[in-house]
Design a protein around this motif. Structure first.
Motif, PDB file in Angstrom:
ATOM      1  N   THR A  90       0.828  -1.197   0.000  1.00  0.00           N
ATOM      2  CA  THR A  90       0.000   0.000   0.000  1.00  0.00           C
ATOM      3  C   THR A  90       0.867   1.254   0.000  1.00  0.00           C
ATOM      4  O   THR A  90       1.862   1.325   0.716  1.00  0.00           O
ATOM      5  CB  THR A  90      -0.949  -0.022   1.216  1.00  0.00           C
ATOM      6  OG1 THR A  90      -1.703  -1.230   1.175  1.00  0.00           O
ATOM      7  CG2 THR A  90      -1.906   1.160   1.194  1.00  0.00           C
ATOM      8  N   ARG A  91       0.470   2.244  -0.810  1.00  0.00           N
ATOM      9  CA  ARG A  91       1.268   3.455  -1.020  1.00  0.00           C
ATOM     10  C   ARG A  91       1.150   4.508   0.078  1.00  0.00           C
ATOM     11  O   ARG A  91       1.873   5.505   0.041  1.00  0.00           O
ATOM     12  CB  ARG A  91       0.888   4.084  -2.357  1.00  0.00           C
ATOM     13  CG  ARG A  91       1.264   3.213  -3.526  1.00  0.00           C
ATOM     14  CD  ARG A  91       0.837   3.847  -4.819  1.00  0.00           C
ATOM     15  NE  ARG A  91       1.415   3.108  -5.923  1.00  0.00           N
ATOM     16  CZ  ARG A  91       0.861   3.030  -7.111  1.00  0.00           C
ATOM     17  NH1 ARG A  91      -0.290   3.639  -7.347  1.00  0.00           N
ATOM     18  NH2 ARG A  91       1.453   2.348  -8.067  1.00  0.00           N
ATOM     19  N   VAL A  92       0.226   4.330   0.998  1.00  0.00           N
ATOM     20  CA  VAL A  92       0.098   5.218   2.157  1.00  0.00           C
ATOM     21  C   VAL A  92       0.103   4.321   3.389  1.00  0.00           C
ATOM     22  O   VAL A  92      -0.180   3.130   3.296  1.00  0.00           O
ATOM     23  CB  VAL A  92      -1.200   6.078   2.120  1.00  0.00           C
ATOM     24  CG1 VAL A  92      -1.208   7.015   0.907  1.00  0.00           C
ATOM     25  CG2 VAL A  92      -2.443   5.202   2.129  1.00  0.00           C
ATOM     26  N   PRO A  93       0.415   4.888   4.549  1.00  0.00           N
ATOM     27  CA  PRO A  93       0.379   4.039   5.750  1.00  0.00           C
ATOM     28  C   PRO A  93      -1.041   3.545   6.030  1.00  0.00           C
ATOM     29  O   PRO A  93      -2.010   4.269   5.797  1.00  0.00           O
ATOM     30  CB  PRO A  93       0.843   4.967   6.869  1.00  0.00           C
ATOM     31  CG  PRO A  93       1.180   6.274   6.259  1.00  0.00           C
ATOM     32  CD  PRO A  93       0.795   6.257   4.823  1.00  0.00           C
ATOM     33  N   LEU A  94      -1.142   2.320   6.491  1.00  0.00           N
ATOM     34  CA  LEU A  94      -2.416   1.801   6.972  1.00  0.00           C
ATOM     35  C   LEU A  94      -2.509   2.232   8.434  1.00  0.00           C
ATOM     36  O   LEU A  94      -1.669   1.849   9.248  1.00  0.00           O
ATOM     37  CB  LEU A  94      -2.488   0.282   6.829  1.00  0.00           C
ATOM     38  CG  LEU A  94      -2.400  -0.253   5.402  1.00  0.00           C
ATOM     39  CD1 LEU A  94      -2.450  -1.775   5.398  1.00  0.00           C
ATOM     40  CD2 LEU A  94      -3.479   0.322   4.516  1.00  0.00           C
ATOM     41  N   ILE A  95      -3.501   3.048   8.738  1.00  0.00           N
ATOM     42  CA  ILE A  95      -3.645   3.598  10.086  1.00  0.00           C
ATOM     43  C   ILE A  95      -4.138   2.487  11.015  1.00  0.00           C
ATOM     44  O   ILE A  95      -5.231   1.942  10.816  1.00  0.00           O
ATOM     45  CB  ILE A  95      -4.621   4.800  10.104  1.00  0.00           C
ATOM     46  CG1 ILE A  95      -4.198   5.870   9.083  1.00  0.00           C
ATOM     47  CG2 ILE A  95      -4.749   5.366  11.507  1.00  0.00           C
ATOM     48  CD1 ILE A  95      -2.848   6.494   9.317  1.00  0.00           C
ATOM     49  N   ALA A 133      -5.555   3.309  -6.849  1.00  0.00           N
ATOM     50  CA  ALA A 133      -4.561   4.386  -6.798  1.00  0.00           C
ATOM     51  C   ALA A 133      -3.584   4.193  -5.641  1.00  0.00           C
ATOM     52  O   ALA A 133      -2.391   4.479  -5.779  1.00  0.00           O
ATOM     53  CB  ALA A 133      -5.253   5.750  -6.682  1.00  0.00           C
ATOM     54  N   LEU A 134      -4.086   3.701  -4.504  1.00  0.00           N
ATOM     55  CA  LEU A 134      -3.237   3.520  -3.331  1.00  0.00           C
ATOM     56  C   LEU A 134      -2.629   2.121  -3.258  1.00  0.00           C
ATOM     57  O   LEU A 134      -1.855   1.832  -2.357  1.00  0.00           O
ATOM     58  CB  LEU A 134      -4.026   3.814  -2.050  1.00  0.00           C
ATOM     59  CG  LEU A 134      -4.580   5.234  -1.921  1.00  0.00           C
ATOM     60  CD1 LEU A 134      -5.360   5.387  -0.621  1.00  0.00           C
ATOM     61  CD2 LEU A 134      -3.473   6.271  -2.026  1.00  0.00           C
ATOM     62  N   ASP A 135      -3.001   1.249  -4.202  1.00  0.00           N
ATOM     63  CA  ASP A 135      -2.490  -0.123  -4.245  1.00  0.00           C
ATOM     64  C   ASP A 135      -2.667  -0.813  -2.893  1.00  0.00           C
ATOM     65  O   ASP A 135      -1.738  -1.397  -2.334  1.00  0.00           O
ATOM     66  CB  ASP A 135      -1.018  -0.120  -4.675  1.00  0.00           C
ATOM     67  CG  ASP A 135      -0.551  -1.478  -5.179  1.00  0.00           C
ATOM     68  OD1 ASP A 135      -1.411  -2.315  -5.534  1.00  0.00           O
ATOM     69  OD2 ASP A 135       0.669  -1.710  -5.189  1.00  0.00           O
ATOM     70  N   VAL A 136      -3.895  -0.742  -2.378  1.00  0.00           N
ATOM     71  CA  VAL A 136      -4.208  -1.289  -1.057  1.00  0.00           C
ATOM     72  C   VAL A 136      -4.059  -2.815  -1.073  1.00  0.00           C
ATOM     73  O   VAL A 136      -4.563  -3.493  -1.971  1.00  0.00           O
ATOM     74  CB  VAL A 136      -5.629  -0.872  -0.604  1.00  0.00           C
ATOM     75  CG1 VAL A 136      -5.991  -1.505   0.732  1.00  0.00           C
ATOM     76  CG2 VAL A 136      -5.727   0.652  -0.515  1.00  0.00           C
ATOM     77  N   ASP A 137      -3.362  -3.320  -0.067  1.00  0.00           N
ATOM     78  CA  ASP A 137      -3.149  -4.761   0.067  1.00  0.00           C
ATOM     79  C   ASP A 137      -4.485  -5.472   0.277  1.00  0.00           C
ATOM     80  O   ASP A 137      -5.270  -5.094   1.142  1.00  0.00           O
ATOM     81  CB  ASP A 137      -2.233  -5.067   1.256  1.00  0.00           C
ATOM     82  CG  ASP A 137      -0.830  -4.507   1.076  1.00  0.00           C
ATOM     83  OD1 ASP A 137      -0.350  -4.446  -0.068  1.00  0.00           O
ATOM     84  OD2 ASP A 137      -0.223  -4.125   2.094  1.00  0.00           O
ATOM     85  N   VAL A 138      -4.721  -6.527  -0.515  1.00  0.00           N
ATOM     86  CA  VAL A 138      -5.958  -7.303  -0.441  1.00  0.00           C
ATOM     87  C   VAL A 138      -5.841  -8.322   0.691  1.00  0.00           C
ATOM     88  O   VAL A 138      -4.949  -9.175   0.667  1.00  0.00           O
ATOM     89  CB  VAL A 138      -6.242  -8.031  -1.772  1.00  0.00           C
ATOM     90  CG1 VAL A 138      -7.517  -8.865  -1.684  1.00  0.00           C
ATOM     91  CG2 VAL A 138      -6.314  -7.040  -2.924  1.00  0.00           C
ATOM     92  N   GLU A 139      -6.739  -8.223   1.670  1.00  0.00           N
ATOM     93  CA  GLU A 139      -6.720  -9.164   2.789  1.00  0.00           C
ATOM     94  C   GLU A 139      -7.771 -10.267   2.647  1.00  0.00           C
ATOM     95  O   GLU A 139      -7.874 -11.139   3.494  1.00  0.00           O
ATOM     96  CB  GLU A 139      -6.881  -8.429   4.122  1.00  0.00           C
ATOM     97  CG  GLU A 139      -8.285  -7.882   4.376  1.00  0.00           C
ATOM     98  CD  GLU A 139      -8.454  -6.431   3.960  1.00  0.00           C
ATOM     99  OE1 GLU A 139      -7.959  -6.031   2.895  1.00  0.00           O
ATOM    100  OE2 GLU A 139      -9.129  -5.690   4.707  1.00  0.00           O
ATOM    101  N   TRP A 140      -8.550 -10.225   1.586  1.00  0.00           N
ATOM    102  CA  TRP A 140      -9.602 -11.225   1.346  1.00  0.00           C
ATOM    103  C   TRP A 140      -9.048 -12.287   0.390  1.00  0.00           C
ATOM    104  O   TRP A 140      -8.048 -12.050  -0.274  1.00  0.00           O
ATOM    105  CB  TRP A 140     -10.819 -10.556   0.692  1.00  0.00           C
ATOM    106  CG  TRP A 140     -11.124  -9.204   1.255  1.00  0.00           C
ATOM    107  CD1 TRP A 140     -10.878  -7.998   0.659  1.00  0.00           C
ATOM    108  CD2 TRP A 140     -11.705  -8.894   2.523  1.00  0.00           C
ATOM    109  NE1 TRP A 140     -11.282  -6.968   1.483  1.00  0.00           N
ATOM    110  CE2 TRP A 140     -11.793  -7.495   2.637  1.00  0.00           C
ATOM    111  CE3 TRP A 140     -12.165  -9.673   3.581  1.00  0.00           C
ATOM    112  CZ2 TRP A 140     -12.320  -6.857   3.745  1.00  0.00           C
ATOM    113  CZ3 TRP A 140     -12.692  -9.041   4.688  1.00  0.00           C
ATOM    114  CH2 TRP A 140     -12.763  -7.648   4.766  1.00  0.00           C
ATOM    115  N   PRO A 141      -9.730 -13.427   0.250  1.00  0.00           N
ATOM    116  CA  PRO A 141      -9.301 -14.366  -0.799  1.00  0.00           C
ATOM    117  C   PRO A 141      -9.311 -13.632  -2.150  1.00  0.00           C
ATOM    118  O   PRO A 141     -10.315 -13.022  -2.530  1.00  0.00           O
ATOM    119  CB  PRO A 141     -10.358 -15.472  -0.740  1.00  0.00           C
ATOM    120  CG  PRO A 141     -10.878 -15.408   0.680  1.00  0.00           C
ATOM    121  CD  PRO A 141     -10.841 -13.949   1.051  1.00  0.00           C
TER     122      PRO A 141
END
Length: 190
Positions: A2-7, A166-174
């Motif tokens: 992810t391109r921003v911190p995960l709060i 845009a933020l390339d958020v890490d997928v935590e689901w299957p």
């Protein structure tokens, strides 16, 4: 990554902490998307407000999930496809063939089919809808309220698709990969 911190909800403070707590209350979980969005508590609050309002609307949860799947597929958002496939299977109990059909913009139910055609026209054309698509929605029985809610659901899902992509958020689901990426990968491997 992810391109921003995960709060982290456990260490968040101020408005971010408030909105992450509201996320847990509204969604039942705090997904990575929300922890990324919490970098702007106002953005997370806006998402939660629209999500909560539409949950109380006239479109059933299954219809809202079909829209989410179709829009995520159209936008190539693996995060949203993954999350909404899980919700569609486990919470809404859509049959597997309906999940796959919705991703392609179709449904075995005529009214849901018209909803998806309208939703995809809005998504692909960035708002404008041709007369034939609009008339087909009317002929399928969509009310004014339902049509406006289809538009609102499209907007909500485009917002989350764009945030996640845009933020390339890490997928935590299957992981569920968009059909186009799956086909591209298969072609490259052959």
């Amino acid at each position: 990554m992810t391109r921003v911190p995960l709060i982290d909800p456990a260490t968040a403070t101020g408005a971010a902490a408030e909105q992450l707590a509201a996320t847990r209350q509204t969604l039942g979980v705090i997904p990575n998307m929300a922890t990324a969005m919490a970098n702007s508590p106002a953005a997370l609050q806006g998402f939660l407000g629209l999500f909560g309002a539409l949950k109380q609307g006239v479109l059933p949860a299954a219809t809202q999930e079909r829209i989410a799947l179709a829009v995520a597929e159209a936008n190539g958002c693996a995060y949203c496809l993954s999350a909404h496939t899980m919700v569609s299977r486990n919470a809404v109990k859509l049959p597997e063939e309906e999940i796959t059909a919705a991703r392609r913009g179709h449904s075995l139910d005529a009214k849901s089919e018209a909803v998806l055609h309208l939703a995809l026209a809005i998504t692909r054309n960035r708002g404008p809808v041709d007369k034939e698509t609009f008339d087909a929605a009317r002929q399928a029985g969509l009310s004014d309220e339902e049509i406006v809610e289809v538009i609102a659901n499209v907007a909500r899902n485009i917002f989350t698709n764009y945030v996640n992509e845009a933020l390339d958020v890490d997928v935590e689901w299957p992981l569920v990969t968009p059909f186009e990426r799956t086909a591209s990968s298969a072609t490259r491997e052959a």
